[in-house]
Design an enzyme around this catalytic site. Structure first.
Site, PDB file in Angstrom:
ATOM      1  N   PHE A 276     -50.986  -1.987  20.413  1.00 42.56           N
ATOM      2  CA  PHE A 276     -51.021  -1.007  19.327  1.00 42.56           C
ATOM      3  C   PHE A 276     -50.452  -1.663  18.069  1.00 42.56           C
ATOM      4  CE2 PHE A 276     -50.159   3.047  17.199  1.00 42.56           C
ATOM      5  CZ  PHE A 276     -51.323   3.725  17.498  1.00 42.56           C
TER       6      PHE A 276
ATOM      7  N   PHE B  94     -44.766   2.122  24.552  1.00 38.80           N
ATOM      8  CA  PHE B  94     -44.208   2.918  25.642  1.00 38.80           C
ATOM      9  C   PHE B  94     -44.396   2.241  26.996  1.00 38.80           C
ATOM     10  CE2 PHE B  94     -44.052   6.513  28.644  1.00 38.80           C
ATOM     11  CZ  PHE B  94     -42.823   7.032  28.301  1.00 38.80           C
TER      12      PHE B  94
ATOM     13  N   ILE C 112     -44.599   2.032  13.845  1.00 41.95           N
ATOM     14  CA  ILE C 112     -44.590   2.385  12.424  1.00 41.95           C
ATOM     15  C   ILE C 112     -44.352   3.891  12.318  1.00 41.95           C
ATOM     16  CG2 ILE C 112     -45.895   2.401  10.259  1.00 41.95           C
ATOM     17  CD1 ILE C 112     -47.518   0.013  11.416  1.00 41.95           C
TER      18      ILE C 112
ATOM     19  N   THR D  87     -44.436  12.537  12.192  1.00 41.59           N
ATOM     20  CA  THR D  87     -43.852  13.338  13.267  1.00 41.59           C
ATOM     21  C   THR D  87     -42.667  12.580  13.880  1.00 41.59           C
ATOM     22  OG1 THR D  87     -45.213  12.382  15.026  1.00 41.59           O
ATOM     23  CG2 THR D  87     -46.165  14.241  13.786  1.00 41.59           C
TER      24      THR D  87
ATOM     25  N   HIS E 135     -42.394  11.512  16.757  1.00 42.54           N
ATOM     26  CA  HIS E 135     -42.887  10.644  17.827  1.00 42.54           C
ATOM     27  C   HIS E 135     -42.288   9.244  17.734  1.00 42.54           C
ATOM     28  CE1 HIS E 135     -45.742   9.172  20.794  1.00 42.54           C
ATOM     29  NE2 HIS E 135     -46.054   8.184  19.976  1.00 42.54           N
TER      30      HIS E 135
ATOM     31  N   ARG F 162     -41.969  -8.531   8.357  1.00 46.71           N
ATOM     32  CA  ARG F 162     -41.146  -8.967   9.490  1.00 46.71           C
ATOM     33  C   ARG F 162     -41.943  -9.759  10.521  1.00 46.71           C
ATOM     34  NH1 ARG F 162     -39.018  -4.703   7.170  1.00 46.71           N
ATOM     35  NH2 ARG F 162     -36.796  -4.341   7.159  1.00 46.71           N
TER      36      ARG F 162
END
Length: 156
Positions: free
Chosen positions: A22, A57, A82, A86, A88, A127
């Site tokens: 991701f 995750f 990022i 929300t 999350h 980064r």
């Protein structure tokens, strides 16, 4: 008084890298930085295994399985979270961090944390190889130094 500090020599260590796909455009640059550092420190391609997971995750689960298999000396966790609109991001970042720390402590396998938690895409890019260096490189250096510290001090 004894003081221990690990050297930066990767030769002979088996390294597992768990990489989140991701936000791949940033995470792949972290991987490039980690691999470059490992090779410069003497690691061989055959001593590095890369495990690509769908998102951050999934990093702790795969890291746990790698640690239990006892086929690597250390693990580098790489990914990019990022912040969105929300909460999350906050939940995910906390759980990934806690999961990796728990694995390292329970299983005794050093895990270097190279999962970026940034507010913007621009911060992630900075980064992962531009203004702020490459945190994948930093994670590889940290892991190798820790592995050598444990070995040189007799704690491995």
């Amino acid at each position: 008084m004894d003081t221990y500090q690990g050297t930066l020599q990767a030769e002979g260590f088996k390294i597992g890298i768990v990489l989140s796909r991701f936000n791949q455009f940033i995470s792949e640059r972290l991987l490039e930085g980690a691999l470059d550092a490992l090779y410069r420190l003497g690691a061989k391609k055959d001593d590095i295994s890369i495990f690509k997971v769908p998102g951050s995750f999934e990093i702790p689960l795969v890291a746990k399985k790698i640690a239990l298999a006892k086929k690597v000396d250390g693990i580098i966790a790489l990914g990019t979270l990022i912040r969105g609109d929300t909460p999350h991001f906050d939940f995910l970042g906390a759980e990934v961090t806690k999961g990796l720390a728990q694995i390292s402590m329970e299983d005794g396998v050093p895990i270097s944390y190279g999962v970026l938690t940034v507010d913007t895409i621009e911060q992630g890019i900075e980064r992962a190889g531009s203004k702020s260096g490459n945190k994948g490189t930093d994670s590889a250096f940290a892991l190798i130094e820790t592995l050598n510290l444990l070995r040189e001090s007799g704690l491995d």
